[in-house]
Write a protein that holds these residues in place. Structure first.
Motif, PDB file in Angstrom:
ATOM      1  N   VAL A  26       8.561  -1.344  -8.244  1.00 40.34           N
ATOM      2  CA  VAL A  26       8.086  -2.170  -7.124  1.00 40.34           C
ATOM      3  C   VAL A  26       8.019  -1.335  -5.849  1.00 40.34           C
ATOM      4  N   LEU A  27       9.063  -0.541  -5.598  1.00 41.21           N
ATOM      5  CA  LEU A  27       9.069   0.306  -4.402  1.00 41.21           C
ATOM      6  C   LEU A  27       7.944   1.341  -4.448  1.00 41.21           C
ATOM      7  N   GLN A  28       7.724   1.922  -5.617  1.00 40.36           N
ATOM      8  CA  GLN A  28       6.662   2.911  -5.761  1.00 40.36           C
ATOM      9  C   GLN A  28       5.293   2.269  -5.547  1.00 40.36           C
ATOM     10  N   LYS A  29       5.095   1.054  -6.084  1.00 39.50           N
ATOM     11  CA  LYS A  29       3.829   0.344  -5.895  1.00 39.50           C
ATOM     12  C   LYS A  29       3.612   0.041  -4.419  1.00 39.50           C
ATOM     13  N   GLN A  30       4.667  -0.367  -3.713  1.00 37.95           N
ATOM     14  CA  GLN A  30       4.557  -0.628  -2.279  1.00 37.95           C
ATOM     15  C   GLN A  30       4.173   0.644  -1.525  1.00 37.95           C
ATOM     16  N   LYS A  31       4.778   1.778  -1.902  1.00 39.10           N
ATOM     17  CA  LYS A  31       4.439   3.048  -1.260  1.00 39.10           C
ATOM     18  C   LYS A  31       2.996   3.433  -1.552  1.00 39.10           C
ATOM     19  N   ASP A  32       2.588   3.254  -2.806  1.00 36.78           N
ATOM     20  CA  ASP A  32       1.207   3.575  -3.187  1.00 36.78           C
ATOM     21  C   ASP A  32       0.212   2.698  -2.427  1.00 36.78           C
ATOM     22  N   ASP A  33       0.494   1.403  -2.319  1.00 37.92           N
ATOM     23  CA  ASP A  33      -0.386   0.485  -1.592  1.00 37.92           C
ATOM     24  C   ASP A  33      -0.480   0.883  -0.118  1.00 37.92           C
ATOM     25  N   GLU A  34       0.632   1.227   0.485  1.00 40.73           N
ATOM     26  CA  GLU A  34       0.647   1.657   1.880  1.00 40.73           C
ATOM     27  C   GLU A  34      -0.164   2.938   2.044  1.00 40.73           C
ATOM     28  N   TYR A  35      -0.023   3.858   1.120  1.00 43.17           N
ATOM     29  CA  TYR A  35      -0.778   5.112   1.160  1.00 43.17           C
ATOM     30  C   TYR A  35      -2.274   4.824   1.061  1.00 43.17           C
ATOM     31  N   ARG A  36      -2.665   3.960   0.114  1.00 44.70           N
ATOM     32  CA  ARG A  36      -4.078   3.607  -0.054  1.00 44.70           C
ATOM     33  C   ARG A  36      -4.628   2.935   1.212  1.00 44.70           C
ATOM     34  N   ARG A  37      -3.830   2.035   1.793  1.00 41.79           N
ATOM     35  CA  ARG A  37      -4.262   1.356   3.011  1.00 41.79           C
ATOM     36  C   ARG A  37      -4.497   2.364   4.132  1.00 41.79           C
ATOM     37  N   ARG A  38      -3.576   3.287   4.299  1.00 46.03           N
ATOM     38  CA  ARG A  38      -3.728   4.293   5.357  1.00 46.03           C
ATOM     39  C   ARG A  38      -4.905   5.223   5.080  1.00 46.03           C
ATOM     40  N   THR A  39      -5.010   5.689   3.869  1.00 48.61           N
ATOM     41  CA  THR A  39      -6.112   6.611   3.544  1.00 48.61           C
ATOM     42  C   THR A  39      -7.455   5.898   3.608  1.00 48.61           C
ATOM     43  N   ALA A  40      -7.505   4.606   3.251  1.00 52.96           N
ATOM     44  CA  ALA A  40      -8.762   3.861   3.346  1.00 52.96           C
ATOM     45  C   ALA A  40      -9.184   3.752   4.804  1.00 52.96           C
ATOM     46  N   HIS A  41      -8.255   3.487   5.683  1.00 50.77           N
ATOM     47  CA  HIS A  41      -8.538   3.387   7.117  1.00 50.77           C
ATOM     48  C   HIS A  41      -9.062   4.726   7.630  1.00 50.77           C
ATOM     49  N   LEU A  42      -8.389   5.819   7.253  1.00 45.45           N
ATOM     50  CA  LEU A  42      -8.821   7.139   7.701  1.00 45.45           C
ATOM     51  C   LEU A  42     -10.179   7.501   7.110  1.00 45.45           C
ATOM     52  N   THR A  43     -10.429   7.168   5.862  1.00 48.73           N
ATOM     53  CA  THR A  43     -11.711   7.466   5.222  1.00 48.73           C
ATOM     54  C   THR A  43     -12.830   6.713   5.925  1.00 48.73           C
TER      55      THR A  43
END
Length: 186
Positions: free
Chosen positions: A155-172
């Motif tokens: 669950v913690l890893q999925k939360q980290k992955d989702d946060e990473y995707r959200r940040r990278t999507a914003h930057l992209t």
């Protein structure tokens, strides 16, 4: 063997054959606890209660009695250990006379006013089945804890992955807008 004396009654008896302990520290500890229990049982019960008139006969006949008793053999192999009298002391099962055969002396307390102390079951007096069940339950509990911990990590890893995707999507998205503004249209 070890001589046990009750200081109040002045009765004494031997524990029988000198006992050997196990091969490792755990076995030695368990066997020593059983030997300590035998001393207390003889001193505080057998040498006090007149129903144990033949207390001198309650001895360990084999050097491994205490070790076997610590491993649960008193219940798993009761015929040899207790009924045949080979290790009755280690099993804390010395033979007693029925009350009708006990001679009451003047210094004895009145009938019914004295209750002999009972010897509590010690934590190390477990049968092999009880020890196996405890080990199984402990392994099961650990496995459940490990599964919960693994689920929590996922669950913690999925939360980290989702946060990473959200940040990278914003930057992209931001990068794409900048790139479009610099393009030349012909």
């Amino acid at each position: 063997g070890l001589l046990v004396v009750n200081p109040d009654t002045q009765r004494q008896t031997s524990m029988g054959v000198r006992q050997v302990t196990g091969d490792n520290q755990y076995e030695r500890s368990q066997t020593q606890q059983k030997i300590d229990g035998m001393v207390l049982y003889l001193r505080d019960i057998v040498l006090v209660d007149r129903r144990y008139a033949a207390y001198g006969a309650c001895k360990n006949q084999h050097e491994s009695c205490a070790f076997w008793a610590s491993r649960g053999e008193c219940s798993m192999n009761a015929q040899y250990m207790v009924k045949e009298g080979n290790c009755a002391l280690a099993c804390l099962e010395c033979p007693r006379l029925p009350d009708s055969h006990v001679i009451r002396l003047p210094e004895d307390k009145e009938e019914g006013t004295h209750t002999p102390r009972t010897y509590p079951k010690m934590p190390h007096d477990k049968t092999q089945r009880e020890r196996d069940t405890e080990r199984f339950e402990e392994r099961k509990r650990k496995r459940i804890e490990q599964e919960k911990e693994e689920a929590r990590r996922k669950v913690l890893q999925k939360q980290k992955d989702d946060e990473y995707r959200r940040r990278t999507a914003h930057l992209t998205e931001k990068y794409d807008r900048q790139a479009v503004g610099h393009m030349y249209v012909e």
